[in-house]
Each structure stands twice: as C-alpha cells, then as structure tokens.
Design an enzyme around this catalytic site. Structure first.
Site, PDB file in Angstrom:
ATOM      1  N   ARG A 179     -20.830 -19.026   6.963  1.00  0.00           N
ATOM      2  CA  ARG A 179     -19.528 -19.205   7.583  1.00  0.00           C
ATOM      3  C   ARG A 179     -18.668 -20.251   6.879  1.00  0.00           C
ATOM      4  O   ARG A 179     -17.498 -20.032   6.632  1.00  0.00           O
ATOM      5  CB  ARG A 179     -19.690 -19.575   9.067  1.00  0.00           C
ATOM      6  N   HIS A 282     -25.642  -3.822  14.976  1.00  0.00           N
ATOM      7  CA  HIS A 282     -24.198  -3.964  15.162  1.00  0.00           C
ATOM      8  C   HIS A 282     -23.549  -2.614  15.434  1.00  0.00           C
ATOM      9  O   HIS A 282     -22.374  -2.547  15.792  1.00  0.00           O
ATOM     10  CB  HIS A 282     -23.554  -4.586  13.921  1.00  0.00           C
ATOM     11  N   ASP A 354     -28.753 -12.381  21.051  1.00  0.00           N
ATOM     12  CA  ASP A 354     -27.861 -12.001  19.963  1.00  0.00           C
ATOM     13  C   ASP A 354     -26.495 -11.718  20.595  1.00  0.00           C
ATOM     14  O   ASP A 354     -26.345 -11.743  21.819  1.00  0.00           O
ATOM     15  CB  ASP A 354     -28.408 -10.773  19.236  1.00  0.00           C
TER      16      ASP A 354
END
Length: 577
Positions: A179, A282, A354
């Site tokens: 990030r 995802h 998650d």
C-alpha cells in the site's frame, strides 16, 4: 437485555471478561436503536474515556471492558475503511463515499459515530475505486499517512475505549500487494524471501519495514501471507513464501518476529489456506477439496509456525474447506475458527475476517454477516460494505440474544488486549523511513533471492546490454538500466545482448524470442516456456531486486537463490549449494 440497568450490565460484562481471561482475545437514523440508558436516566452515548487501567495487557483489557456500554462494545469489533487522505478534511468525492458507506463525511466522524476499534488504510478512492493512488486515497505518501493516523487516533482518544490505542492497519505485504510504496523501504516479495531461504534475513528485513510502519502510525499489518502455494493460484502467487509447507513455515515465523519486535501486529492469512485453491475469493467462493489430513500437513504448518512465533492476529479466509465444514466459508465456520484454529492449533489472539465487502461475505446483509462472523469466532469485522448496517445488526443481535454477550465480551477483550500489548512498544520516529540500515536489510534479502534456473551460475553478461520488458514494465526496465550502469555494465537502447524482464501476470506471449537472458520478476512458471539460454528469477520488481539482479548480470555477485516453487522442466537452481 434491553431493560437491564447499565450498572448490572457492566458488572456482568466485567465478570464475563475476567472469566474469559481465566479460561483462555450523531446518528439521525430513525431505525437505529438508542444508546443504552445509563444510571439516573443518563445516556451511555459518547462520553469521556475511562481512566487508563493498570497492570498487564490482559488485566487492563478486562478492566476497560467492564466500563463499556453496549454501543462501545459493538464499535470495538468493527474495523472498516474510510475515504480520504485526512481524518477531518476530505475531498467532495471522499465525503460522498463516506456518506454512502457510513452516513458521515470524514473518517474522524465515522470513528466517533460508531465508536470504532480501528480502521484499515486502503489504496483506492471513492472517486475511482478501481485504480491505484488517487487524490483521495489513504496512502499517498509517508507524511500524509502519519498525519492521517494521528488524526484518527485523536478522534478515537475521545471515546470510552480511548485508553486502549486505536488500531490502524493496512495490507503491506511487499511485492504485488504494497500500500505505501514511496518514501519507505520496500522489501522484495514473500516468494523472493522463500527463494533466499534464510529466515534470519527475512526477520531483519521485516523488522526494518515494521519500524517504518510504526513510524507512520500503522500498528497492524495484514501480513504475512501464510498460504502455501500448492496450486498456481494467481491471486496468491508471489505473495506466498512458497510451495513447501516446512520452508514456508520458517519464513512466516521470521516475518512475524520481525514485525512484532517493533510494535506492529502480524496477521497470518488466509486461514485455512488460500494457496490450496486456484480460485479467487475476490470473485467467488474458492473450494478446498483436500482432506482434513492433507490440510493439516500441507496448509497449516505456516500458520502453526506463526502462532508459535507469537502472531497477534489471524485472518479468516472466504474459503470452503469441504472436508471440515462443506458449503460454509471459513469466515463463518465455527468448526474451522473455534474448533480447529483455536482448539486444534491453539491460537489465542485476535481473529479478523477477510474483507466483508467480498462476494462470499455478501450473501448476507451487512448486519447479519457481522453477527454470523462474530458467532463463528471472529473478533474483528474488516471492511464491512455498510458500517451503519453492521453496527445496527450487531447491537440488535446483542440485545435480542442471537449474539451472546459472552461472545462479544470475549472478542472485545481480545481486541483490547492486543491494543494494550502494542502500546508497550515505544513509537518509532519518522526519521527511520528508508534509513540506510533498512535498505541494507532489504538489499540483503533481495540479493540472496536471485536464482539461476538455466545457464551458468553467476556468469557475467557480455556487454553491451539492451534491457527490454513485457508491456507495462517501463519503470522497472529503467530501474534495472540504471543499476547496470552503476555496476559498470554498458547499456544501449538497442543492438546489445538482450535481457528481457517478465513481470506480474505476464504469460508466454510476453516472452522475447531473441533474449539472451529472461528474468521472471513474479512467479517463475513462465520460464518453462522461455527459449533464452539463461533464465533468472528475482520474484520481485522492487528496486532492491533490480539492484541485486544487476550485480549478478555484471558478474559481481553469485546468485544463491532456489526456486520455492516447481517450474516444469527446470531445476530449482543451476548453482551448487
């Protein structure tokens, strides 16, 4: 439960918290339940923080839990994201995104309204959530991150749970999931560390990186990835330390020790093992078809090693382990989280979901999903798609009895215990960012990772050299070009010996038929189709990895890495150990 006076409720909370420790971690919405009534008709709504309790972290957590209202307890198990590069001043796009997410304009208002236990910093924005760093992202640069985290903590310090430090987390795995990328020491990927094969190097590098996270105000890293790369999972890929459970376990232990030595909680993910499915959670619910025995021997050793190293947190994955709890994502499986993770593997820390904004968790509304996750054994709800609905659902379930008070108190006690443990480490200074000693630790790890899968061991490239790359890798090509020049290698725009870089997500179509050297900068599987006489792998495109590669190409360093995954038709290395 609704009619119980707060004195009685708080007493029961305190008793339950202590018992758990002994046996073991501005709303205007008309539908939102009102604050728990306090003594003499006062409100248990926003109030001054309780006095800071004393004693060891567990004792301090139990004491603080006993002072918290229902609303405070619910807020402490929520760790959403918020839009904006500042806690109190955000762009119009971020304000609109926060309104849709939580009915507020700013991250500070979200903390105050929902009495949050923490926030995750993300690299996407409300203006364009599919892209990388935009003007409203949380993680533009270290100075901005430091100011943002300071503002978040200032807002949290005014809560009843304020004596326990606010949690600020992010996904700083290094490699393809990183990030904060500018102004900090960037480590090579986990797969590169696996290729280096030296847990001491891994520990030193992650300690350096953890120091920098702490300096920016980040005290939870959603890393390391403890998934064994048992399949060619593209969603896990080089995020894993490798395909050998025992070797990956040693690496995970090193990363955990490095991070937590400097006051950053490590999070083992994604239990029970995302690398055992090639599917992407995802997008859908991956299925683990392996037997329970196969998971125990092939998927869980890195988690066990991380637990033994003292990991404070484990992330539950949206994974369907058919042999244990068929059809139920692990995030919502009492069998996996309570019976296996806590009972069999002995984990006593904080279990974090998650992202609850992912498809497998969105089969239920945010409130119901949060309740199900808590009841399964999670202690923190990460990235709910609607903060208000998750908060309301948890509060209603607590008062209605479908979320047992003892389960919520247990979760909050674990969260607060982790917070107080993190507070024992003195804060790092911003001057540590990208410090020479930290870069040296990253360089050492990257240098040990470079692997020769075909060709002479460490033979110099005969110059001049031309560096080419697959699409989208211009920046990395420039980095290697400069590193080669610094190593004394002549580099030409064309006409030289071709060194071709292949990066993340590239297939055989990205190979160069005329390259003398092909270098895999992510998973090395693509090298099985490469025709080059020399094949190298760095597993990473970081500056440290390109510097290490240049030293090998220049004949100034010996490539001692071994591929941590099997590449068909190629040895793990051509260099004798």
């Amino acid at each position: 439960m609704v009619g119980v006076p707060i004195r009685s409720r708080r007493a029961s909370v305190a008793v339950a918290a202590l018992t758990a420790l002994l046996v073991s971690g501005c709303s205007g919405d008309p539908a939102r339940p009102g604050p728990t009534p306090g003594p003499a008709g006062t409100s248990a709504g926003p109030s001054a923080p309780a006095p800071t309790p004393t004693g060891d972290p567990a004792t301090r957590a139990a004491a603080l839990v006993g002072t918290l209202s229902d609303e405070d307890l619910v807020g402490q198990v929520l760790m959403p994201y918020a839009y904006g590069d500042s806690a109190t001043k955000v762009s119009a796009g971020s304000a609109a995104g926060n309104q849709a997410l939580a009915g507020v304009d700013t991250p500070a208002e979200m903390i105050a309204k929902y009495r949050l236990g923490g926030l995750i910093l993300v690299g996407f924005s409300a203006d364009d959530p599919t892209k990388g760093n935009q003007e409203t992202t949380n993680v533009d640069n270290p100075k901005q991150v430091h100011e943002l985290t300071g503002g978040l903590r200032a807002a949290a310090g005014r809560l009843a749970a304020g004596p326990a430090p606010f949690l600020v987390g992010t996904d700083q795995e290094y490699g393809v999931v990183t990030r904060v990328t500018s102004g900090v020491t960037v480590l090579p990927s986990a797969l590169a560390a696996g290729a280096a094969g030296d847990p001491a190097l891994t520990e030193a590098a992650w300690r350096a990186a953890g120091t920098e996270l702490a300096a920016m105000g980040i005290n939870v890293d959603f890393a390391p990835v403890a998934d064994v790369l048992a399949t060619r999972s593209t969603v896990i890929g080089s995020r894993s330390f490798g395909a050998d459970p025992k070797l990956a376990a040693a690496q995970v232990g090193g990363a955990v020790r490095g991070l937590q030595a400097v006051g950053v909680a490590a999070t083992l993910k994604h239990f029970p093992g995302h690398g055992h499915s090639a599917d992407d959670s995802h997008q859908d619910l991956p299925v683990l078809t392996q037997s329970a025995a196969a998971l125990q021997s092939g998927a869980w050793p890195p988690f066990t090693a991380g637990i033994d190293a003292g990991a404070m947190a484990v992330m539950s994955g949206h994974l369907d382990a058919r042999a244990i709890d068929p059809g139920t994502p692990a995030t919502f499986s009492h069998k996996l989280l309570t019976d296996v993770l806590r009972g069999q593997l002995g984990f006593k820390g904080v279990v974090i979901t998650d992202g609850m904004n992912m498809p497998p968790a969105k089969r239920w509304a945010p409130g119901e999903a949060a309740v199900r996750a808590l009841n399964a054994g999670n202690d923190l709800i990460l990235m709910t798609p609607n903060v208000g609905q998750a908060y309301d659902g948890l509060l209603a379930a607590l008062r209605g009895g479908s979320l047992p008070r003892t389960r919520l108190v247990e979760a909050v006690t674990r969260v607060l215990t982790m917070k107080f443990r993190l507070a024992e480490q003195p804060p790092a200074q911003m001057s540590t960012l990208n410090a020479p000693a930290h870069r040296a630790a990253a360089d050492a790890l990257a240098a040990a990772a470079v692997t020769v899968l075909r060709g002479a061991c460490g033979g110099a490239v005969r110059g001049p050299v031309t560096v080419t790359s697959s699409a989208g890798r211009d920046g990395t090509r420039a980095t290697l070009t400069e590193a080669l020049k610094a190593a004394g290698v002549q580099v030409k725009p064309s006409g030289g010996t071709v060194v071709h870089l292949v990066g993340y997500g590239d297939g055989t179509g990205d190979l160069s038929a005329g390259a003398a050297v092909t270098v895999a900068m992510d998973t090395p599987y693509v090298l099985a189709k490469a025709a080059s006489p020399t094949l190298l792998a760095t597993y990473s495109s970081s500056r440290a990895s390109m510097t290490a590669l240049a030293a090998v190409l220049a004949g100034k360093a010996r490539p001692g890495g071994r591929s941590p995954v099997t590449v068909p038709g190629l040895p793990a290395t051509t260099c004798a150990t």
